[in-house]
Motif scaffolding. Structure first.
Motif, PDB file in Angstrom:
ATOM      1  N   PRO A 159       0.794  -1.232   0.000  1.00  0.00           N
ATOM      2  CA  PRO A 159       0.000   0.000   0.000  1.00  0.00           C
ATOM      3  C   PRO A 159       0.827   1.283   0.000  1.00  0.00           C
ATOM      4  O   PRO A 159       0.337   2.330  -0.430  1.00  0.00           O
ATOM      5  CB  PRO A 159      -0.829  -0.119   1.287  1.00  0.00           C
ATOM      6  N   SER A 160       2.063   1.231   0.456  1.00  0.00           N
ATOM      7  CA  SER A 160       2.885   2.444   0.538  1.00  0.00           C
ATOM      8  C   SER A 160       3.488   2.835  -0.805  1.00  0.00           C
ATOM      9  O   SER A 160       4.062   3.924  -0.929  1.00  0.00           O
ATOM     10  CB  SER A 160       4.011   2.252   1.561  1.00  0.00           C
ATOM     11  N   HIS A 161       3.367   1.989  -1.805  1.00  0.00           N
ATOM     12  CA  HIS A 161       3.967   2.284  -3.105  1.00  0.00           C
ATOM     13  C   HIS A 161       3.004   3.068  -3.991  1.00  0.00           C
ATOM     14  O   HIS A 161       1.786   3.022  -3.825  1.00  0.00           O
ATOM     15  CB  HIS A 161       4.419   0.991  -3.773  1.00  0.00           C
ATOM     16  N   GLY A 162       3.590   3.813  -4.937  1.00  0.00           N
ATOM     17  CA  GLY A 162       2.843   4.767  -5.734  1.00  0.00           C
ATOM     18  C   GLY A 162       1.831   4.143  -6.676  1.00  0.00           C
ATOM     19  O   GLY A 162       1.967   2.999  -7.102  1.00  0.00           O
ATOM     20  N   ASP A 163       0.821   4.950  -7.021  1.00  0.00           N
ATOM     21  CA  ASP A 163      -0.247   4.524  -7.917  1.00  0.00           C
ATOM     22  C   ASP A 163       0.080   4.784  -9.383  1.00  0.00           C
ATOM     23  O   ASP A 163      -0.723   4.444 -10.255  1.00  0.00           O
ATOM     24  CB  ASP A 163      -1.550   5.235  -7.566  1.00  0.00           C
ATOM     25  N   ALA A 164       1.196   5.414  -9.657  1.00  0.00           N
ATOM     26  CA  ALA A 164       1.640   5.651 -11.036  1.00  0.00           C
ATOM     27  C   ALA A 164       2.990   4.982 -11.218  1.00  0.00           C
ATOM     28  O   ALA A 164       3.830   4.987 -10.312  1.00  0.00           O
ATOM     29  CB  ALA A 164       1.744   7.145 -11.322  1.00  0.00           C
ATOM     30  N   PHE A 165       3.190   4.392 -12.389  1.00  0.00           N
ATOM     31  CA  PHE A 165       4.418   3.633 -12.629  1.00  0.00           C
ATOM     32  C   PHE A 165       5.041   4.046 -13.954  1.00  0.00           C
ATOM     33  O   PHE A 165       4.339   4.239 -14.953  1.00  0.00           O
ATOM     34  CB  PHE A 165       4.133   2.133 -12.656  1.00  0.00           C
ATOM     35  N   ALA A 166       6.363   4.178 -13.952  1.00  0.00           N
ATOM     36  CA  ALA A 166       7.124   4.400 -15.185  1.00  0.00           C
ATOM     37  C   ALA A 166       8.365   3.530 -15.123  1.00  0.00           C
ATOM     38  O   ALA A 166       9.148   3.610 -14.167  1.00  0.00           O
ATOM     39  CB  ALA A 166       7.504   5.870 -15.338  1.00  0.00           C
ATOM     40  N   ALA A 167       8.532   2.679 -16.124  1.00  0.00           N
ATOM     41  CA  ALA A 167       9.679   1.773 -16.140  1.00  0.00           C
ATOM     42  C   ALA A 167      10.963   2.544 -16.403  1.00  0.00           C
ATOM     43  O   ALA A 167      10.997   3.474 -17.215  1.00  0.00           O
ATOM     44  CB  ALA A 167       9.480   0.706 -17.212  1.00  0.00           C
ATOM     45  N   TYR A 168      12.027   2.156 -15.711  1.00  0.00           N
ATOM     46  CA  TYR A 168      13.330   2.761 -15.957  1.00  0.00           C
ATOM     47  C   TYR A 168      13.913   2.295 -17.287  1.00  0.00           C
ATOM     48  O   TYR A 168      14.684   3.014 -17.921  1.00  0.00           O
ATOM     49  CB  TYR A 168      14.311   2.384 -14.830  1.00  0.00           C
ATOM     50  N   GLU A 169      13.543   1.088 -17.691  1.00  0.00           N
ATOM     51  CA  GLU A 169      14.125   0.504 -18.896  1.00  0.00           C
ATOM     52  C   GLU A 169      13.129  -0.468 -19.515  1.00  0.00           C
ATOM     53  O   GLU A 169      12.452  -1.215 -18.799  1.00  0.00           O
ATOM     54  CB  GLU A 169      15.420  -0.241 -18.534  1.00  0.00           C
ATOM     55  N   ASP A 170      13.030  -0.454 -20.830  1.00  0.00           N
ATOM     56  CA  ASP A 170      12.144  -1.381 -21.532  1.00  0.00           C
ATOM     57  C   ASP A 170      12.902  -2.652 -21.912  1.00  0.00           C
ATOM     58  O   ASP A 170      14.098  -2.600 -22.217  1.00  0.00           O
ATOM     59  CB  ASP A 170      11.584  -0.743 -22.806  1.00  0.00           C
ATOM     60  N   PRO A 171      12.210  -3.788 -21.926  1.00  0.00           N
ATOM     61  CA  PRO A 171      12.882  -5.023 -22.319  1.00  0.00           C
ATOM     62  C   PRO A 171      13.121  -5.069 -23.824  1.00  0.00           C
ATOM     63  O   PRO A 171      12.430  -4.410 -24.602  1.00  0.00           O
ATOM     64  CB  PRO A 171      11.886  -6.109 -21.909  1.00  0.00           C
ATOM     65  N   ASN A 172      14.096  -5.847 -24.226  1.00  0.00           N
ATOM     66  CA  ASN A 172      14.263  -6.145 -25.644  1.00  0.00           C
ATOM     67  C   ASN A 172      13.130  -7.075 -26.066  1.00  0.00           C
ATOM     68  O   ASN A 172      12.758  -7.977 -25.318  1.00  0.00           O
ATOM     69  CB  ASN A 172      15.617  -6.838 -25.843  1.00  0.00           C
ATOM     70  N   PRO A 173      12.542  -6.875 -27.259  1.00  0.00           N
ATOM     71  CA  PRO A 173      11.428  -7.743 -27.679  1.00  0.00           C
ATOM     72  C   PRO A 173      11.763  -9.226 -27.678  1.00  0.00           C
ATOM     73  O   PRO A 173      10.864 -10.066 -27.546  1.00  0.00           O
ATOM     74  CB  PRO A 173      11.118  -7.248 -29.098  1.00  0.00           C
ATOM     75  N   ASP A 174      13.036  -9.550 -27.807  1.00  0.00           N
ATOM     76  CA  ASP A 174      13.431 -10.954 -27.826  1.00  0.00           C
ATOM     77  C   ASP A 174      13.798 -11.496 -26.447  1.00  0.00           C
ATOM     78  O   ASP A 174      14.111 -12.687 -26.317  1.00  0.00           O
ATOM     79  CB  ASP A 174      14.618 -11.157 -28.780  1.00  0.00           C
ATOM     80  N   ASP A 175      13.755 -10.659 -25.422  1.00  0.00           N
ATOM     81  CA  ASP A 175      13.991 -11.134 -24.060  1.00  0.00           C
ATOM     82  C   ASP A 175      12.866 -12.077 -23.642  1.00  0.00           C
ATOM     83  O   ASP A 175      11.711 -11.909 -24.058  1.00  0.00           O
ATOM     84  CB  ASP A 175      14.035  -9.961 -23.077  1.00  0.00           C
ATOM     85  N   PRO A 176      13.154 -13.060 -22.799  1.00  0.00           N
ATOM     86  CA  PRO A 176      12.088 -13.966 -22.337  1.00  0.00           C
ATOM     87  C   PRO A 176      11.101 -13.241 -21.424  1.00  0.00           C
ATOM     88  O   PRO A 176      11.501 -12.560 -20.483  1.00  0.00           O
ATOM     89  CB  PRO A 176      12.844 -15.067 -21.594  1.00  0.00           C
ATOM     90  N   ALA A 177       9.823 -13.426 -21.709  1.00  0.00           N
ATOM     91  CA  ALA A 177       8.774 -12.825 -20.883  1.00  0.00           C
ATOM     92  C   ALA A 177       8.157 -13.835 -19.936  1.00  0.00           C
ATOM     93  O   ALA A 177       7.861 -13.526 -18.783  1.00  0.00           O
ATOM     94  CB  ALA A 177       7.685 -12.213 -21.760  1.00  0.00           C
ATOM     95  N   LEU A 178       7.949 -15.063 -20.428  1.00  0.00           N
ATOM     96  CA  LEU A 178       7.279 -16.090 -19.635  1.00  0.00           C
ATOM     97  C   LEU A 178       8.003 -17.417 -19.831  1.00  0.00           C
ATOM     98  O   LEU A 178       8.186 -17.874 -20.968  1.00  0.00           O
ATOM     99  CB  LEU A 178       5.819 -16.221 -20.074  1.00  0.00           C
ATOM    100  N   VAL A 179       8.404 -18.021 -18.719  1.00  0.00           N
ATOM    101  CA  VAL A 179       9.090 -19.311 -18.754  1.00  0.00           C
ATOM    102  C   VAL A 179       8.271 -20.316 -17.953  1.00  0.00           C
ATOM    103  O   VAL A 179       7.924 -20.067 -16.792  1.00  0.00           O
ATOM    104  CB  VAL A 179      10.516 -19.211 -18.168  1.00  0.00           C
ATOM    105  N   VAL A 180       7.959 -21.439 -18.593  1.00  0.00           N
ATOM    106  CA  VAL A 180       7.250 -22.542 -17.944  1.00  0.00           C
ATOM    107  C   VAL A 180       7.986 -23.820 -18.305  1.00  0.00           C
ATOM    108  O   VAL A 180       8.075 -24.162 -19.487  1.00  0.00           O
ATOM    109  CB  VAL A 180       5.786 -22.629 -18.403  1.00  0.00           C
ATOM    110  N   GLU A 181       8.519 -24.498 -17.291  1.00  0.00           N
ATOM    111  CA  GLU A 181       9.345 -25.683 -17.521  1.00  0.00           C
ATOM    112  C   GLU A 181      10.489 -25.307 -18.475  1.00  0.00           C
ATOM    113  O   GLU A 181      11.260 -24.418 -18.181  1.00  0.00           O
ATOM    114  CB  GLU A 181       8.496 -26.835 -18.075  1.00  0.00           C
ATOM    115  N   ASP A 182      10.576 -25.958 -19.627  1.00  0.00           N
ATOM    116  CA  ASP A 182      11.650 -25.659 -20.581  1.00  0.00           C
ATOM    117  C   ASP A 182      11.172 -24.764 -21.724  1.00  0.00           C
ATOM    118  O   ASP A 182      11.897 -24.561 -22.701  1.00  0.00           O
ATOM    119  CB  ASP A 182      12.210 -26.963 -21.178  1.00  0.00           C
ATOM    120  N   ASP A 183       9.981 -24.233 -21.607  1.00  0.00           N
ATOM    121  CA  ASP A 183       9.386 -23.422 -22.669  1.00  0.00           C
ATOM    122  C   ASP A 183       9.491 -21.949 -22.301  1.00  0.00           C
ATOM    123  O   ASP A 183       9.071 -21.550 -21.209  1.00  0.00           O
ATOM    124  CB  ASP A 183       7.925 -23.824 -22.866  1.00  0.00           C
TER     125      ASP A 183
END
Length: 238
Positions: free
Chosen positions: A147-171
């Motif tokens: 609750p103490s954290h802000g209601d607005a968010f801005a990322a310091y850095e964007d991911p590379n489109p080829d970076d992994p977003a979701l990993v499940v087992e070996d996928d």
């Protein structure tokens, strides 16, 4: 396809007040019987708070791994979106408890992660969660800290489109590929997602990318017809 962060931004731009996530809880225990409905605006508020916690307190950034040791639950959705907002990789299933940041409901797991120099976040699932007075040492208690954290968010850095977003087992799915279009669903679908976190996340991203909404029933028990409007799409996304 858009990134998860872009999907959330598009929902806010389209209609911030429309319900986007409805969860019914039939699981035994303290959450039994709960129903919660989140609009895009409310969902984004939870995502912003969790994203700020990840980024400012837990060093969340591209290449950080965030393990979700959580059931398919509305809290898991905002933690996944928060992790993607900072550019981190979400890990579900085996290996989730060995990530840089581990979000868990289990006190023992949280304590072990802390002992192994990881960064554990202890989550209580009930809608009106109080602080965990018995949280292990060096564990972040979500109910107390979020609750103490802000209601607005801005990322310091964007991911590379080829970076992994979701990993499940070996996928592994990249940020470029994690959101999948489902043209057969039509515009603004209302999608019943599986009671399995990996598949629920995939289905929800597809529904939201189509300007739709999501229904999740946790451990469904008994007659479900009252929860399913005729336009609901029941889907199983692998």
């Amino acid at each position: 396809m858009p990134t998860p962060a872009a999907v959330l931004a598009a929902m806010l731009a389209s209609d911030p007040g429309r319900p986007r996530l409805t969860c019914y809880d039939d699981a035994p225990g303290p959450t039994h019987g709960e129903r919660i409905e989140l609009s895009a605006k409310v969902l984004a508020n939870w995502v912003s708070k969790a994203g700020n916690m990840l980024q400012d307190d837990l060093d969340g950034a591209p290449a950080t791994t965030v393990g979700l040791d959580l059931p398919a639950h509305w809290r898991a959705f905002y933690w996944a979106l928060a992790a993607w907002s900072v550019g981190a990789t979400v890990v579900v299933g085996n290996g989730a408890d060995t990530c840089d940041v581990v979000v868990t409901t289990d006190h023992q797991t949280a304590g072990q992660v802390a002992e192994n120099a990881g960064l554990p976040v202890l989550v209580s699932l009930p809608m009106l969660s109080a602080a965990n007075l018995d949280a292990p040492r060096d564990v972040v208690d979500e109910a107390r800290e979020l609750p103490s954290h802000g209601d607005a968010f801005a990322a310091y850095e964007d991911p590379n489109p080829d970076d992994p977003a979701l990993v499940v087992e070996d996928d592994a799915l990249s940020f470029r590929d994690v959101v999948v279009a489902q043209p057969d669903w039509g515009p603004s679908p209302r999608v019943r997602v599986p009671d399995d976190l990996h598949r629920a996340l995939r289905a929800a991203l597809s529904a939201w990318a189509a300007d739709g909404s999501v229904v999740l029933v946790r451990q469904p028990d008994g007659d479900q017809s009252r929860r399913l409007a005729p336009e609901n799409i029941t889907v199983d996304v692998s």
